[in-house]
Motif scaffolding. Structure first.
Motif, PDB file in Angstrom:
ATOM      1  N   THR A 169      36.495  47.133  51.702  1.00 26.12           N
ATOM      2  CA  THR A 169      37.736  47.241  51.281  1.00 26.12           C
ATOM      3  C   THR A 169      38.600  46.110  51.888  1.00 26.12           C
ATOM      4  O   THR A 169      37.981  45.058  52.572  1.00 26.12           O
ATOM      5  CB  THR A 169      38.863  48.433  51.804  1.00 26.12           C
ATOM      6  OG1 THR A 169      38.729  48.118  53.474  1.00 26.12           O
ATOM      7  CG2 THR A 169      37.933  49.698  51.409  1.00 26.12           C
ATOM      8  N   THR A 170      39.921  45.904  51.525  1.00 22.94           N
ATOM      9  CA  THR A 170      40.703  44.648  52.253  1.00 22.94           C
ATOM     10  C   THR A 170      40.565  44.769  53.843  1.00 22.94           C
ATOM     11  O   THR A 170      40.849  43.673  54.555  1.00 22.94           O
ATOM     12  CB  THR A 170      42.198  44.702  51.982  1.00 22.94           C
ATOM     13  OG1 THR A 170      42.689  45.925  52.229  1.00 22.94           O
ATOM     14  CG2 THR A 170      41.995  44.425  50.302  1.00 22.94           C
ATOM     15  N   PHE A 171      40.294  45.953  54.441  1.00 20.15           N
ATOM     16  CA  PHE A 171      40.317  46.136  55.739  1.00 20.15           C
ATOM     17  C   PHE A 171      39.004  45.222  56.462  1.00 20.15           C
ATOM     18  O   PHE A 171      39.077  44.589  57.390  1.00 20.15           O
ATOM     19  CB  PHE A 171      39.999  47.626  56.192  1.00 20.15           C
ATOM     20  CG  PHE A 171      39.864  47.735  57.750  1.00 20.15           C
ATOM     21  CD1 PHE A 171      40.818  47.337  58.583  1.00 20.15           C
ATOM     22  CD2 PHE A 171      38.736  48.422  58.075  1.00 20.15           C
ATOM     23  CE1 PHE A 171      40.988  47.835  59.996  1.00 20.15           C
ATOM     24  CE2 PHE A 171      38.545  48.887  59.389  1.00 20.15           C
ATOM     25  CZ  PHE A 171      39.648  48.404  60.427  1.00 20.15           C
TER      26      PHE A 171
ATOM     27  N   SER B  95      44.015  46.292  46.946  1.00 22.77           N
ATOM     28  CA  SER B  95      45.331  45.578  46.680  1.00 22.77           C
ATOM     29  C   SER B  95      45.961  44.564  47.361  1.00 22.77           C
ATOM     30  O   SER B  95      46.580  43.721  46.803  1.00 22.77           O
ATOM     31  CB  SER B  95      46.368  46.791  46.904  1.00 22.77           C
ATOM     32  OG  SER B  95      46.216  47.086  48.310  1.00 22.77           O
ATOM     33  N   ALA B  96      45.521  44.291  48.498  1.00 24.73           N
ATOM     34  CA  ALA B  96      45.861  43.263  49.206  1.00 24.73           C
ATOM     35  C   ALA B  96      45.016  41.736  48.976  1.00 24.73           C
ATOM     36  O   ALA B  96      43.944  41.861  48.498  1.00 24.73           O
ATOM     37  CB  ALA B  96      45.858  43.377  50.893  1.00 24.73           C
TER      38      ALA B  96
ATOM     39  N   THR C 286      34.590  47.235  38.404  1.00 21.47           N
ATOM     40  CA  THR C 286      35.388  48.199  37.607  1.00 21.47           C
ATOM     41  C   THR C 286      36.781  47.949  36.955  1.00 21.47           C
ATOM     42  O   THR C 286      36.977  48.602  36.023  1.00 21.47           O
ATOM     43  CB  THR C 286      35.612  49.401  38.569  1.00 21.47           C
ATOM     44  OG1 THR C 286      36.469  49.001  39.668  1.00 21.47           O
ATOM     45  CG2 THR C 286      34.245  49.800  39.200  1.00 21.47           C
ATOM     46  N   THR C 287      37.316  46.925  37.433  1.00 27.06           N
ATOM     47  CA  THR C 287      38.774  46.603  36.800  1.00 27.06           C
ATOM     48  C   THR C 287      38.938  45.086  36.610  1.00 27.06           C
ATOM     49  O   THR C 287      37.880  44.269  37.127  1.00 27.06           O
ATOM     50  CB  THR C 287      39.731  47.114  37.963  1.00 27.06           C
ATOM     51  OG1 THR C 287      39.911  46.179  38.838  1.00 27.06           O
ATOM     52  CG2 THR C 287      39.727  48.339  38.362  1.00 27.06           C
ATOM     53  N   THR C 288      39.694  44.659  35.934  1.00 23.80           N
ATOM     54  CA  THR C 288      40.337  43.220  35.781  1.00 23.80           C
ATOM     55  C   THR C 288      41.231  42.747  36.378  1.00 23.80           C
ATOM     56  O   THR C 288      41.701  41.724  36.163  1.00 23.80           O
ATOM     57  CB  THR C 288      40.315  43.115  34.295  1.00 23.80           C
ATOM     58  OG1 THR C 288      41.244  43.842  33.541  1.00 23.80           O
ATOM     59  CG2 THR C 288      38.858  43.167  33.358  1.00 23.80           C
ATOM     60  N   ARG C 289      41.750  43.733  37.365  1.00 18.99           N
ATOM     61  CA  ARG C 289      43.159  43.253  37.927  1.00 18.99           C
ATOM     62  C   ARG C 289      42.693  42.037  38.809  1.00 18.99           C
ATOM     63  O   ARG C 289      41.795  41.893  39.484  1.00 18.99           O
ATOM     64  CB  ARG C 289      43.273  44.339  39.155  1.00 18.99           C
ATOM     65  CG  ARG C 289      44.599  44.182  39.746  1.00 18.99           C
ATOM     66  CD  ARG C 289      44.923  45.461  40.512  1.00 18.99           C
ATOM     67  NE  ARG C 289      44.059  45.761  41.360  1.00 18.99           N
ATOM     68  CZ  ARG C 289      43.617  46.931  41.648  1.00 18.99           C
ATOM     69  NH1 ARG C 289      44.029  47.976  40.929  1.00 18.99           N
ATOM     70  NH2 ARG C 289      42.589  47.265  42.716  1.00 18.99           N
ATOM     71  N   THR C 290      43.796  41.221  38.827  1.00 19.64           N
ATOM     72  CA  THR C 290      43.708  39.860  39.503  1.00 19.64           C
ATOM     73  C   THR C 290      43.440  40.152  40.965  1.00 19.64           C
ATOM     74  O   THR C 290      44.432  40.903  41.654  1.00 19.64           O
ATOM     75  CB  THR C 290      44.970  39.198  39.196  1.00 19.64           C
ATOM     76  OG1 THR C 290      44.782  38.807  37.916  1.00 19.64           O
ATOM     77  CG2 THR C 290      44.591  37.710  39.993  1.00 19.64           C
ATOM     78  N   ALA C 291      42.577  39.530  41.738  1.00 15.07           N
ATOM     79  CA  ALA C 291      42.644  39.586  43.022  1.00 15.07           C
ATOM     80  C   ALA C 291      42.124  38.424  43.740  1.00 15.07           C
ATOM     81  O   ALA C 291      41.292  37.690  43.184  1.00 15.07           O
ATOM     82  CB  ALA C 291      41.459  40.653  43.632  1.00 15.07           C
ATOM     83  N   SER C 292      42.832  37.881  44.929  1.00 14.22           N
ATOM     84  CA  SER C 292      42.343  36.802  45.585  1.00 14.22           C
ATOM     85  C   SER C 292      41.166  36.742  46.340  1.00 14.22           C
ATOM     86  O   SER C 292      40.932  37.809  46.927  1.00 14.22           O
ATOM     87  CB  SER C 292      43.520  36.194  46.430  1.00 14.22           C
ATOM     88  OG  SER C 292      44.567  36.109  45.707  1.00 14.22           O
ATOM     89  N   ARG C 293      40.387  35.848  46.517  1.00 10.74           N
ATOM     90  CA  ARG C 293      39.248  35.661  47.469  1.00 10.74           C
ATOM     91  C   ARG C 293      39.593  35.906  48.767  1.00 10.74           C
ATOM     92  O   ARG C 293      39.100  36.215  49.667  1.00 10.74           O
ATOM     93  CB  ARG C 293      38.124  34.653  47.250  1.00 10.74           C
ATOM     94  CG  ARG C 293      37.735  34.905  45.847  1.00 10.74           C
ATOM     95  CD  ARG C 293      36.387  33.995  45.650  1.00 10.74           C
ATOM     96  NE  ARG C 293      36.590  32.445  46.065  1.00 10.74           N
ATOM     97  CZ  ARG C 293      36.871  31.862  44.981  1.00 10.74           C
ATOM     98  NH1 ARG C 293      36.584  32.210  43.653  1.00 10.74           N
ATOM     99  NH2 ARG C 293      37.358  30.432  45.056  1.00 10.74           N
TER     100      ARG C 293
END
Length: 287
Positions: free
Chosen positions: A202-204, A230-231, A280-287
């Motif tokens: 996760t983002t954690f 999300s983050a 599982t998704t195409t939601r944009t996320a930063s590396r």
């Protein structure tokens, strides 16, 4: 309830039954007692009943770990001590333990910590489930101890339980397999003996994931499963690529496509047999 008369006198009835048959019968009975609410306490009563019937069965119990494995660390300390082999005994076999912080209520928390601290050095496998932060502090300290025989760890923490730093910092030289959920940060503890890792990402723990994996150079199986994403995560500077020459299985699943691809680009597995990238998704996320 088992028929106690069948096992009460070693000079008669039990001498007519092989140890293998006695063990099979009592395994069936003990397993039946363990089902449903309060099953752990009923399982302990069944085990103690077997132990009390006669001296032959008491000895049989102690040399047959399959009758009482896994030990529940919520059980009374004297009962746990009766079942576990003595540290001086080299032929201890495999000793498993479970610790569920929900079992028996919060009143047993001190007992769990004491049992874990006292007997950690004898355990070969362990499954721990903790859902509430107050349960974690002393257990986290216990889990920094020496685990010379531990080869398998399953650790299930709820999302609001803080991470454990310096897991088995005092040593776990035989540890081969870990399943960590949710997002445990493995801080400053090299696990060069580890061969299998299943970890929730996760983002954690994402920023520390690759540096942690670098301390596990001989992994043969690595499964990373995404949690919440999300983050935005930035890696600056980006970590160098990690090569796992011994890795035969790499699975990256359940996370956003950019993050999954980024992790894949940072891990080299030249001898992989099973490779699966399943975002599982195409939601944009930063590396």
């Amino acid at each position: 309830m088992a028929n106690n008369a069948l096992f009460a006198k070693p000079s008669t009835s039990t001498m007519l039954l092989s140890d293998e048959l006695i063990v099979d019968v009592w395994k069936h009975y003990i397993n039946g007692e363990s089902k449903g609410t309060g099953g752990s306490a009923r399982r302990l009563r069944a085990i103690m009943l077997f132990r009390c019937l006669n001296s032959h069965l008491r000895d049989l119990l102690l040399r047959t770990p399959s009758l009482w494995n896994p030990i529940d660390l919520s059980w009374p300390s004297p009962s746990v001590a009766l079942l576990l082999p003595r540290p001086s005994n080299e032929n201890t076999g495999s000793v498993s333990a479970v610790l569920d912080a929900e079992e028996g209520g919060n009143g047993l928390h001190g007992r769990r910590v004491d049992n874990l601290t006292t007997h950690l050095s004898l355990l070969s496998s362990m499954e721990i489930s903790i859902r509430h932060p107050p349960d974690m502090e002393n257990l986290a300290i216990a889990l920094t101890g020496n685990a010379p025989k531990l080869h398998t760890l399953v650790l299930n923490l709820s999302a609001d339980v803080p991470s454990i730093g310096n897991l088995f910092a005092a040593g776990a030289p035989l540890l081969r397999k870990m399943s960590l959920s949710p997002a445990l940060i493995i801080q400053a503890t090299p696990f060069h003996t580890l061969r299998e890792l299943n970890i929730l990402v996760t983002t954690f723990n994402y920023p520390d994931l690759l540096p942690s994996l670098r301390e596990m150079p001989y992994l043969q199986s690595l499964v990373m499963t995404g949690g919440e994403n999300s983050a935005a995560i930035h890696s600056d500077p980006p970590p160098a690529r990690i090569t796992f020459n011994a890795c035969r299985t790499l699975i990256i699943q359940g996370m956003d496509i950019p993050r999954a691809r980024y992790l894949s680009s940072k891990i080299r597995v030249p001898n992989v047999i099973i490779y699966r990238l399943s975002p599982t998704t195409t939601r944009t996320a930063s590396r």
